[in-house]
Design a protein around this motif. Structure first.
Motif, mmCIF file in Angstrom:
data_model
loop_
_atom_site.group_PDB
_atom_site.id
_atom_site.type_symbol
_atom_site.label_atom_id
_atom_site.label_comp_id
_atom_site.label_asym_id
_atom_site.label_seq_id
_atom_site.Cartn_x
_atom_site.Cartn_y
_atom_site.Cartn_z
ATOM 1 N N ALA A 116 -4.072 11.705 1.475
ATOM 2 C CA ALA A 116 -3.194 10.769 2.192
ATOM 3 C C ALA A 116 -3.980 9.561 2.686
ATOM 4 O O ALA A 116 -3.524 8.406 2.574
ATOM 5 C CB ALA A 116 -2.519 11.485 3.358
ATOM 6 N N LYS A 117 -5.170 9.815 3.247
ATOM 7 C CA LYS A 117 -5.996 8.694 3.727
ATOM 8 C C LYS A 117 -6.489 7.841 2.562
ATOM 9 O O LYS A 117 -6.651 6.616 2.697
ATOM 10 C CB LYS A 117 -7.194 9.237 4.514
ATOM 11 N N ASP A 118 -6.703 8.454 1.405
ATOM 12 C CA ASP A 118 -7.083 7.695 0.216
ATOM 13 C C ASP A 118 -5.960 6.742 -0.182
ATOM 14 O O ASP A 118 -6.211 5.600 -0.579
ATOM 15 C CB ASP A 118 -7.398 8.663 -0.922
ATOM 16 N N GLU A 119 -4.701 7.204 -0.064
ATOM 17 C CA GLU A 119 -3.565 6.336 -0.349
ATOM 18 C C GLU A 119 -3.497 5.180 0.641
ATOM 19 O O GLU A 119 -3.172 4.045 0.273
ATOM 20 C CB GLU A 119 -2.272 7.153 -0.306
ATOM 21 N N SER A 120 -3.792 5.455 1.907
ATOM 22 C CA SER A 120 -3.776 4.384 2.912
ATOM 23 C C SER A 120 -4.815 3.319 2.593
ATOM 24 O O SER A 120 -4.547 2.111 2.680
ATOM 25 C CB SER A 120 -4.053 4.981 4.303
ATOM 26 N N GLN A 121 -6.015 3.761 2.219
ATOM 27 C CA GLN A 121 -7.070 2.820 1.861
ATOM 28 C C GLN A 121 -6.676 1.999 0.639
ATOM 29 O O GLN A 121 -6.923 0.788 0.573
ATOM 30 C CB GLN A 121 -8.373 3.580 1.605
ATOM 31 N N SER B 114 -3.654 1.240 -0.293
ATOM 32 C CA SER B 114 -2.582 0.304 0.075
ATOM 33 C C SER B 114 -3.159 -0.975 0.663
ATOM 34 O O SER B 114 -2.717 -2.089 0.335
ATOM 35 C CB SER B 114 -1.629 0.969 1.074
ATOM 36 N N ILE B 115 -4.174 -0.817 1.529
ATOM 37 C CA ILE B 115 -4.799 -2.004 2.117
ATOM 38 C C ILE B 115 -5.476 -2.842 1.033
ATOM 39 O O ILE B 115 -5.379 -4.080 1.018
ATOM 40 C CB ILE B 115 -5.814 -1.584 3.198
#
Length: 528
Positions: A278-283, A285-286
């Motif tokens: 999930a945090k990989d997806e957030s990174q 997205s940025i």
């Protein structure tokens, strides 16, 4: 004596005639080369391990049954007088339940069997259904329906958006812009199917290499799509460049998503795979937002093909350079086949294994540790096709296979030494019930066998030359091979625990072996 035969009534997933043998407790101390020295090749072999002198009695029945792509290949020696080779008969697996006792139907000329095998290899995981959870089938049936309905909705949305900005949907259905866009995407999906069917096993054995390859072809696809500005505008030219570029990009994306799943699991050291992903997806997205903003800013200067290609040829080398460095800094302690070959040899000869850093410094493996440094370094072959190993079907191959089948009659793996004129190699065949530990044990055993054969190479070469002029298949060479297999088998059993412990102590992941597993599993017959 009792015969253990693999007949047509043999249950497909049971281990009759191949019962796992419990290991007795042995000392776990690490042994050096002196501990792995073997007795003389003239050592006497117990009578219960001796094979019949005449191998011809076993030629009328299959000596191995190989599972390939959801079908069975019954392999037997050629029965024609004066001929050598192997015969193959394909059969469908009639029953999934091993207790049903149904006979497998012959499909040597059946197009239905070939189609079912092709469909299984295209859409189902290797060794399905044994390799997946029991809920796999109903989940993916529902997922298929869900994806179909979502795609229908996406088509309608695309047409509505294009119409709202003034792009007409009138005319023939194939002339509609939305349909052309869908054809572009559909061509990529079809190409992705065939690519995955042929190369999916290598995503496990070469994840970093395929990640880099996926980025390269994705960049090629982008370059092809920019070429739409260089050709005359027409539906045909649009589909040629857009669909061609999309094929490369979708295949590249499929590779990235597949290998990225593995990387997320390796990054998660506390079972927190979901949170890490999930945090990989957030990174991501940025990063994409920054990319959108930068791309729009660059487009304010010009829209010409020359300008776009100039930016493209500046960005792509930097892009691929970042990918290479990403793969280098991702230091996963994976047991790839080249690494496993080196580590097993090192343990046999020195009683220890290197860490990942030590192995990389020694440069004993190739790119990312997923390739051999040199082709001549390859000596271990895991789960090959029987027909690839037994090609000629000579008397020597038949006797050698009988010896191996007898020695490994209670194991879930079978080692077949490849006694060529050069450096000897070892092929490891696996029973359908073989576990990860069975495979790891077979690699240690193969290294022991190879070390023994290297020491006995001169005597083996002389004895095989003598066997060409001997009428009896039970020559000095077969006795030497049998004694080497028996001695190393006992040593592999006694030292496996310490070998696995040494790997884990040095940081290696022993829960999986990263090799290209095509799902080839074998049951073998033996006389005893």
């Amino acid at each position: 004596m009792r015969r253990h035969l693999c007949t047509q009534l043999l249950p497909r997933l049971r281990t009759r005639g191949c019962t796992p043998q419990l290991l007795a407790p042995y000392p776990s101390s690490i042994l050096f080369r002196q501990a792995f020295r073997f007795q003389s090749s003239n050592a006497q072999v117990p009578a219960r391990e001796t094979l019949p002198q005449d191998a011809s009695t076993s030629r009328t029945r299959p000596f191995a049954i190989e599972r390939v792509g959801g079908r069975e290949c019954h392999i037997s020696w050629s029965e024609e007088d004066g001929s050598s080779g192997v015969q193959k008969e394909w059969r469908d697996i009639a029953a999934v339940d091993p207790e049903s006792g149904k006979i497998a139907a012959s499909t040597s000329n059946s197009w239905t069997g070939r189609i079912s095998s092709w469909v299984g290899q295209m859409f189902l995981p290797t060794n399905y259904p044994q390799s997946v959870h029991r809920s796999y089938l109903p989940f993916h049936v529902l997922q298929f329906v869900e994806t179909t309905l979502a795609t229908i909705t996406s088509v309608l949305c695309n047409q509505a958006l294009l119409t709202s900005v003034g792009i007409s949907a009138e005319g023939s259905i194939f002339g509609a812009v939305a349909v052309q866009w869908i054809i572009k995407d559909g061509a990529g999906e079809v190409a992705k199917l065939f690519f995955i069917r042929h190369f999916s096993p290598y995503f496990d054995s070469h994840p970093k290499t395929f990640t880099l390859f996926g980025e390269v072809i994705g960049c090629l696809g982008s370059g092809l799509q920019i070429a739409t500005l260089l050709i005359a505008p027409s539906p045909g030219n649009f589909l040629l460049c857009a669909a061609g570029g999309n094929i490369f990009k979708l295949v590249g994306n499929a590779i990235w998503f597949t290998t990225h799943i593995k990387f997320m699991r390796y990054f998660s050291t506390q079972g927190n795979t979901g949170d890490v992903a999930a945090k990989d997806e957030s990174q991501a997205s940025i990063a994409q937002l920054f990319g959108y903003a930068s791309g729009i800013s660059l487009l304010t200067f010009s829209h010409t093909a020359a300008y776009l290609y100039s930016i493209f040829f500046l960005a792509v080398p930097l892009h691929l350079t970042m990918t290479v460095y990403m793969m280098r800094v991702a230091t996963f302690e994976l047991l790839t086949l080249p690494r496993m070959s080196c580590l097993a040899e090192e343990y046999v000869t020195q009683g220890r294994v290197s860490s990942l850093e030590e192995l990389d410094k020694s440069r004993r493996t190739g790119l990312f540790g997923e390739f051999y440094r040199d082709k001549a370094d390859r000596w271990l072959y895991l789960a090959p096709r029987v027909g690839e190993v037994l090609q000629s079907g000579t008397e020597d191959e038949r006797v050698r296979w009988q010896i191996c089948a007898e020695v490994f009659k209670h194991d879930r793996y079978l080692l077949y030494p490849l006694l060529s004129s050069g450096r000897p190699g070892v092929a490891a065949f696996y029973h359908p019930d073989a576990s990860n530990d069975d495979m790891l044990r077979s690699i240690l055993h193969a290294a022991l066998v190879r070390d023994a054969l290297l020491q006995r190479q001169p005597s083996l070469d002389d004895s095989f030359l003598e066997s060409k002029h001997s009428e009896s298949p039970e020559t000095h060479s077969s006795g030497t091979l049998r004694s080497a297999l028996l001695e190393t088998r006992a040593q592999a059993e006694s030292n496996f625990t310490s070998f696995k412990s040494e790997l884990e102590t040095r940081g290696w992941r022993t829960d999986e072996l990263c090799y290209a597993d095509h799902g080839h599993r074998v049951t073998w017959t033996h006389d005893g």
